[in-house]
Design an enzyme around this catalytic site. Structure first.
Site, PDB file in Angstrom:
ATOM      1  N   ASP A 170       0.832  -1.204   0.000  1.00 20.83           N
ATOM      2  CA  ASP A 170       0.000   0.000   0.000  1.00 20.83           C
ATOM      3  C   ASP A 170       0.871   1.260   0.000  1.00 20.83           C
ATOM      4  OD1 ASP A 170      -2.300   1.508   0.057  1.00 20.83           O
ATOM      5  OD2 ASP A 170      -3.172   0.444   1.757  1.00 20.83           O
ATOM      6  N   GLU A 193       3.312   5.111  -3.658  1.00 20.22           N
ATOM      7  CA  GLU A 193       3.595   6.240  -4.572  1.00 20.22           C
ATOM      8  C   GLU A 193       4.987   6.862  -4.385  1.00 20.22           C
ATOM      9  OE1 GLU A 193      -0.540   5.404  -3.928  1.00 20.22           O
ATOM     10  OE2 GLU A 193       0.910   6.179  -2.486  1.00 20.22           O
ATOM     11  N   ASP A 220      -8.041   4.379  -3.312  1.00 21.49           N
ATOM     12  CA  ASP A 220      -9.170   4.645  -2.416  1.00 21.49           C
ATOM     13  C   ASP A 220     -10.236   5.475  -3.117  1.00 21.49           C
ATOM     14  OD1 ASP A 220      -7.739   3.284  -0.488  1.00 21.49           O
ATOM     15  OD2 ASP A 220      -6.876   5.088   0.374  1.00 21.49           O
TER      16      ASP A 220
END
Length: 961
Positions: A559, A562, A636
């Protein structure tokens, strides 16, 4: 052959000659101009791939690529030069460098121009120095690492060209011709430096910095793009009216609407409570020139936009902590005022709203292919030619690495939520699936299984997970798989942070600035660009999770890759938080974190347990990530119909970016308050109100959609997403979701054969219609239909209460309704039935679909009997792929294929001799061949379809149907 560099000197310009077997062709320009290149280099990678480098310096930089894998030397090409040009030719491709400006033109072997550098600005270079605020106080960057080049490449583009790829974005855009896209990584946004054309080529540029496709200029504030007037016509700004939830009101002039991040929201009215308020920005904008203006809206909460009374942005919503961007166009006339109104309802005390516009450009200029890179060592791109989009994507994977065969269970259903809080919840949930006989393969442990203040320890909190080994053993005993979330994030109080930090492998800006996350603790991310840091990161994961629990972890959820150190910060601060890296500035390496992080886990696991296939799910992605057995998901996202529709285009473009495995949070992640309130009311009263009705239909439609993408996974915040928590058994939502679960497993032979083709044939599973019907211009921008493999056209329903929808049937084929067998001629738009329980699905003539047995997990039983649906009307082929499902023996040649070929004129199916073998392979099996053609339509029967039964022992069989 020994590498040799050719320097074509101006003194030899009049001499015509051929040179063979050269690795590099360097072309000094005759009269370099300021802002242009001095030197252009061609490197022939293969018959259909040519690399182009250009630099405004006198020599090319020494560098190593993060995305390109080693290539085999290629020498089968020719070089010719004249006074004005240098030409490099292969059997399939010709590249011509203009020696006056460095522009490159590419031609097919037949002389058709595929791509050409355009105009005086075809290659532009600007010196770039990393701003001090992006570097950080403890920077160890050398002076050389602080400097590079901003470059722009512009190419001509015919009017009927269409562009795809660029990663995964959220504005419901498919064909990117004439559009703008900022390429950076963020939650719900994945940027990949690859664009695919319907004209037989793709471009992959080797740059890791922030990039732009389309307009190279930054979006302008409204006061920079237009003259602004308030609602009464007074110049200087728009009228902002803030009405609080208790009726308090504030009116002020806004010179721009740019409350988009933690730095700029301080310009909202101080002390005004945004949560529950109603804000409007209204007035007039006056354009400086006639133009089709391209706007970008940034929003959290509820927002609508009107221009001259037209609702140009119907209501959109996004949760306050996770804003979204949406783009729209509107034509404005010079000197004519247009009334603008932004209607905004924030749903948090901290919320975001912004509206900007791109600098106006002539449409002819906007329609060109334009790529801008903020910081690179030089301009470096690969031109990939192909006779089909599949062939171009194959070239992309030749350059960046072959995709792996995913474990078979990955093709099944995954259950997730945000989040399971105890081992008991995990086990009870999986047991409930088994008790209800609903198929499932994977259950997912999201974040915060650790002690609250121990992020980065990778350690289960003992009170909630008293015996993790027993939990894992229980999951496996129920024939499930277990995936766990691991972030590249560490609280400063953890031993893992201290281990990494002691070696200089932690980013410090967040700690230096005392940034606390939403749980109230401080930490940062590790520097995955350092090889040593990657090894230590894996070592920590291995010691605390993998080897510690006897390899009971089946897959990894990476997760925030980035990396997302902090939400909603300005771009410059995001760079400061994410560096400096071991390779250079975060500015230069801004977009590539996820691929080096994936390298850590993929190679780490294979070093410890080389026999088990790795699987990674990562929120970000980058060119080449497929070689690390990595899939991505769309982050999300919100739980609204427009968010669901946006995933259709997001998934298609991501797949056409060359990375084949993609998924989403089915049902959406962030939930509107009205849906949560509806669920609470139902729990108290047992009554289904209007919002709960919509919620259940949304969940049903999203799960129907999810059946026809590479990864079939549900996830989200409360309300809970297990099907029995969405609706009771008697409800049509429950029935439909379970039906598609079971269909997914009946399709397992089809799905896993595609997974094999992804590896062995560089196949793409989720296919925009343009991939298979390229010469039908009507498909170029169809955003809500796609081919799922060669034989299923999925047509999801993206609007509430819709019970039918328009479907375009490409003209190259006739089509069959998957459920009824009814035949339709191609080249028409039909109104297809879409009852609550089903979405339209169509099968093209000349298809073969293997349908296997009913199963509750992916390897419950071998496919001893396959119902082989043959859709006539034209010849058809399909290759069934099988192997051992979870190990790497396929890399050693241990797999089998069986090819099915249908000859339409004679109505004969040929089942080929089985090729290959593997341990556990079925020696004897049956195929029940079901023929469907225009004269003999029949409804889908998954259990006992009438057909021609054939026994098969591995030898070729011909069957007359």
């Amino acid at each position: 052959m020994k590498k040799l560099t050719i320097f074509l000197l101006s003194a030899l310009c009049m001499v015509s000659m051929q040179l063979w077997a050269q690795r590099f062709v360097d072309v000094p320009l005759l009269s370099p101009v300021a802002g242009g290149p001095q030197l252009v280099r061609l490197q022939v990678v293969s018959d259909k791939i040519i690399r182009v480098e250009a630099t405004p310096e006198r020599a090319f930089p020494a560098k190593q690529s993060l995305i390109i894998v080693p290539q085999k030397p290629f020498s089968d090409y020719q070089v010719k030069q004249s006074a004005t040009a240098v030409t490099v030719s292969t059997r399939s491709l010709r590249a011509v460098v203009d020696r006056s400006n460095g522009h490159v033109r590419f031609f097919s072997s037949g002389g058709r121009e595929l791509l050409a550098g355009d105009g005086a600005g075809g290659m532009k270079f600007t010196p770039f120095t990393v701003p001090e605020r992006e570097i950080g106080a403890d920077s160890k960057l050398t002076e050389a690492q602080k400097h590079g080049w901003t470059w722009q490449a512009t190419f001509a583009s015919p009017a009927d060209e269409a562009f795809y790829g660029l990663g995964q974005h959220q504005s419901e855009e498919l064909n990117m011709k004439g559009r703008n896209e900022d390429l950076f990584q963020y939650n719900t946004k994945i940027s990949v430096p690859f664009v695919l054309s319907n004209k037989g080529y793709g471009l992959l540029w080797d740059s890791y910095s922030y990039c732009r496709f389309g307009n190279p200029a930054e979006y302008l504030q409204l006061n920079g793009a237009f003259s602004l007037y308030d609602r009464d016509g007074k110049p200087g700004g728009l009228t902002g009216t803030y009405v609080g939830k208790n009726g308090e009101q504030l009116v002020r002039t806004e010179d721009s609407i740019y409350f988009e991040n933690s730095e700029t929201i301080v310009n909202l009215p101080r002390g005004f409570k945004l949560n529950g308020s109603h804000v409007t920005y209204e007035g007039f904008i006056e354009a400086p020139v006639d133009n089709l203006y391209r706007f970008i809206l940034y929003y959290a909460g509820y927002v609508r936009v009107f221009i001259d009374g037209t609702e140009v942005v119907p209501e959109r919503w996004r949760t306050a902590w996770n804003p979204n961007a949406y783009k729209f166009n509107y034509a404005l006339k010079r000197g004519k005022r247009a009334r603008l109104k932004i209607d905004w309802k924030p749903d948090g005390d901290v919320s975001y709203c912004g509206l900007r516009a791109a600098a106006p450009r002539p449409e002819a200029e906007q329609a060109k292919l334009s790529i801008w890179s903020e910081m690179s060592r030089d301009m470096d791109y690969y031109f990939i030619a192909g006779n089909s989009m599949d062939e171009v994507i194959s070239g992309y994977r030749t350059l960046t690495g072959r995709a792996q065969v995913m474990p078979r269970w990955v093709m099944g259903f995954w259950q997730s939520r945000e989040r399971y809080k105890t081992s008991g919840e995990i086990e009870r949930t999986l047991a409930e699936f088994r008790q209800r006989h609903i198929p499932i393969d994977n259950i997912v442990q999201d974040w915060n299984y650790w002690r609250l203040d121990d992020w980065g320890s990778h350690a289960f909190e003992a009170d909630r997970y008293p015996n993790p080994q027993a939990m894992l053993d229980s999951v496996h005993a129920m024939h499930g798989r277990f995936m766990i979330s691991v972030w590249p994030k560490f609280y400063v109080t953890t031993n893992h942070y201290r281990q990494l930090d002691a070696r200089g492998w932690m980013y410090h800006q967040a700690v230096r600035d005392s940034i606390y996350d939403w749980l109230g603790f401080m930490g940062s991310f590790y520097d995955a660009y350092d090889a040593g840091a990657r090894k230590l990161f894996w070592k920590q994961m291995n010691e605390e999770l993998y080897s510690k629990y006897r390899y009971g972890i089946d897959a990894w959820w990476m997760d925030a890759s980035e990396p997302n150190v902090r939400d909603c910060t300005p771009m410059w601060y995001r760079k400061a938080l994410c560096g400096p890296t071991a390779l250079g500035s975060a500015t230069e390496y801004f977009n590539a974190y996820s691929i080096v992080n994936a390298d850590a886990i993929y190679n780490g696991q294979r070093s410890v347990n080389p026999g088990r296939r790795v699987f990674l799910l990562t929120r970000s992605g980058f060119a080449g990530e497929q070689r690390y057995s990595t899939a991505s998901w769309s982050g999300d996202i919100g739980t609204r119909w427009e968010d669901m529709r946006a995933q259709m285009t997001a998934g298609m473009n991501f797949s056409m970016s060359g990375i084949p495995f993609w998924g989403m949070d089915q049902g959406g992640f962030c939930v509107e308050n009205r849906y949560m309130a509806a669920q609470t009311a139902f729990d108290q009263t047992g009554e289904e109100n209007a919002d709960l009705q919509e919620w259940r239909e949304l969940q049903a439609r999203w799960n129907q959609f999810g059946c026809f993408i590479p990864l079939y996974r549900t996830h989200g915040q409360w309300p809970l997403r297990e099907v029995w928590n969405i609706a009771p058994e008697s409800h049509p939502a429950y029935k439909s979701i379970v039906w598609y679960h079971r269909l997914r497993y009946r399709l397992m032979p089809y799905l896993y054969s595609m997974a094999g083709a992804v590896h062995f044939s560089d196949y793409t599973m989720m296919r925009a219609l343009v991939m298979d019907f390229t010469d039908d211009a009507r498909v170029n921008n169809i955003k809500d239909q796609w081919m799922f493999g060669p034989s299923l056209m999925a047509c999801p329903v993206g609007y509430y209460k819709a019970r039918s929808r328009e479907v375009y049937l490409p003209r190259q084929r006739g089509w069959f309704d998957f459920y009824t067998g009814k035949h339709y001629a191609g080249g028409q738009t039909i109104t297809a039935s879409a009852p609550y329980e089903r979405i339209p699905v169509f099968v093209p003539e000349g298809s073969i679909i293997p349908i296997g047995p009913a199963m509750e997990w992916s390897d419950e039983k071998p496919a001893e009997l396959i119902n082989l649906y043959v859709y006539g009307g034209r010849d058809a082929e399909f290759t069934l792929y099988e192997d051992e499902n979870t190990n790497y023996d396929y890399e050693k040649g241990q797999y089998s294929t069986i090819k099915f070929s249908y000859h339409s004129a004679s109505q004969t199916l040929t089942i080929s001799r089985r090729n290959g073998r593997f341990d556990g392979m079925l020696q004897q099996r049956r195929f029940n061949i079901v023929l469907i053609d225009a004269a003999h339509g029949r409804p889908l029967d998954l259990d006992k379809p009438q057909g021609r039964m054939v026994k098969y022992s591995g030898k070729a069989v011909k069957v007359k149907l």
